[in-house]
Design a protein around this motif. Structure first.
Motif, short mmCIF file in Angstrom:
data_model
loop_
_atom_site.label_atom_id
_atom_site.label_comp_id
_atom_site.label_asym_id
_atom_site.label_seq_id
_atom_site.Cartn_x
_atom_site.Cartn_y
_atom_site.Cartn_z
N PRO A 1 32.97 48.73 45.03
CA PRO A 1 32.44 49.56 43.95
C PRO A 1 31.18 48.95 43.34
O PRO A 1 30.84 47.79 43.60
CB PRO A 1 33.58 49.54 42.93
N ALA A 2 30.53 49.70 42.51
CA ALA A 2 29.37 49.18 41.76
C ALA A 2 29.80 47.93 41.00
O ALA A 2 30.88 47.88 40.44
CB ALA A 2 28.84 50.23 40.80
N GLY A 3 28.96 46.93 41.03
CA GLY A 3 29.23 45.69 40.32
C GLY A 3 30.11 44.71 41.07
O GLY A 3 30.42 43.63 40.55
N CYS A 4 30.53 45.04 42.29
CA CYS A 4 31.38 44.11 43.04
C CYS A 4 30.60 42.86 43.41
O CYS A 4 29.37 42.84 43.42
CB CYS A 4 31.94 44.78 44.30
N GLN A 5 31.33 41.81 43.68
CA GLN A 5 30.71 40.55 44.08
C GLN A 5 30.08 40.73 45.46
O GLN A 5 30.72 41.25 46.38
CB GLN A 5 31.76 39.44 44.12
N LEU B 1 26.96 27.05 53.41
CA LEU B 1 26.78 27.38 52.00
C LEU B 1 27.23 28.81 51.74
O LEU B 1 27.35 29.61 52.66
CB LEU B 1 25.29 27.27 51.62
N THR B 2 27.40 29.13 50.48
CA THR B 2 27.71 30.50 50.07
C THR B 2 26.77 30.88 48.94
O THR B 2 26.58 30.09 48.01
CB THR B 2 29.16 30.62 49.60
N VAL B 3 26.17 32.06 49.04
CA VAL B 3 25.36 32.60 47.95
C VAL B 3 26.03 33.87 47.47
O VAL B 3 26.73 34.55 48.23
CB VAL B 3 23.89 32.86 48.35
N GLU B 4 25.83 34.18 46.19
CA GLU B 4 26.44 35.39 45.66
C GLU B 4 25.67 35.92 44.48
O GLU B 4 24.94 35.20 43.81
CB GLU B 4 27.90 35.15 45.29
N THR B 5 25.85 37.21 44.26
CA THR B 5 25.26 37.89 43.13
C THR B 5 26.05 39.16 42.88
O THR B 5 26.97 39.49 43.64
CB THR B 5 23.76 38.21 43.38
N THR B 6 25.71 39.86 41.84
CA THR B 6 26.23 41.20 41.58
C THR B 6 25.07 42.08 41.16
O THR B 6 24.05 41.59 40.67
CB THR B 6 27.30 41.21 40.46
N ILE B 7 25.23 43.36 41.38
CA ILE B 7 24.27 44.35 40.89
C ILE B 7 25.11 45.34 40.09
O ILE B 7 25.94 46.06 40.66
CB ILE B 7 23.53 45.04 42.05
N ALA B 8 24.93 45.36 38.79
CA ALA B 8 25.84 46.08 37.90
C ALA B 8 26.05 47.54 38.30
O ALA B 8 27.16 48.06 38.21
CB ALA B 8 25.33 46.00 36.46
N ASP B 9 25.01 48.20 38.77
CA ASP B 9 25.12 49.64 39.07
C ASP B 9 25.08 49.95 40.56
O ASP B 9 24.79 51.07 40.96
CB ASP B 9 24.02 50.41 38.35
N ALA B 10 25.43 48.98 41.39
CA ALA B 10 25.36 49.22 42.83
C ALA B 10 26.44 48.41 43.56
O ALA B 10 26.81 47.33 43.11
CB ALA B 10 23.98 48.83 43.35
#
Length: 193
Positions: free
Chosen positions: A128-132, A150-159
């Motif tokens: 869903p939107a905002g998922c890791q 390594l691991t990189v991560e982010t979220t996009i609140a509306d995507a």
């Protein structure tokens, strides 16, 4: 109308200056370049042949993301590790996400620009939107180097919205700071089973 409809593109840059109580010098740079796009198969039901959209969309995605990532890293000489990911929105299939990144029309563009030879480690999922948005990196020329797991991560609140896909690539300027567990070659020298 183009098959590639990007709603937004983002670049996330992180500089790691400390690990535990030790200074990381020089700081390790990690970059994620991501595009949020309309799923080209959205609203069409089950599509048997994904190739026309893969051929049309994947190279354009690479043309969008790869320069942003490589530039944010300061050029290919500053890239030691890399990877890729795609997240389909809830109305899409994991296969839709996979289709856009598991093609040489996408991966080879990044590999060449980063001056790498290793496979691009990856994740692909639905969310869903905002998922890791999480994905692994490996050394760009020697995937046996555990220091670069390594691991990189982010979220996009509306995507991603239900009818979207997030496609991202990532890179790092180094392996983990103070890495000291060796690599697979060392294990073989020590007689690991």
């Amino acid at each position: 109308m183009s098959m590639l409809e990007i709603r937004k593109a983002i670049t996330v840059i992180e500089h790691l200056h400390r690990e535990g109580d030790r200074v990381v010098d020089p700081p390790i740079r990690s970059v994620i370049a991501a595009a949020v796009l309309t799923n080209p198969w959205s609203g069409r039901g089950y599509v048997e042949d994904l190739q026309p959209e893969i051929v049309a969309v994947a190279p354009m995605l690479a043309d969008c993301l790869v320069p942003a990532c490589v530039e944010a890293m300061g050029g290919p000489d500053n890239i030691e590790a890399y990877g890729k990911t795609a997240v389909a929105g809830l109305d899409g299939e994991v296969e839709h996400a996979s289709a856009l990144i598991h093609t040489l029309r996408f991966g080879n563009v990044f590999r060449r620009a980063a001056e790498g030879t290793s496979f691009l480690s990856f994740t692909n999922k639905r969310g869903p939107a905002g998922c890791q948005i999480t994905f692994p990196l490996v050394h760009k020329t020697d995937r046996s180097q555990r220091s670069h797991f390594l691991t990189v991560e982010t979220t996009i609140a509306d995507a991603p919205r239900p009818d979207e896909i997030v496609v991202a690539i990532g890179a790092a300027s180094s392996g983990r700071p103070f890495a000291r567990i060796g690599d697979r070659h060392r294990d073989m020298e020590l007689g690991a089973v």
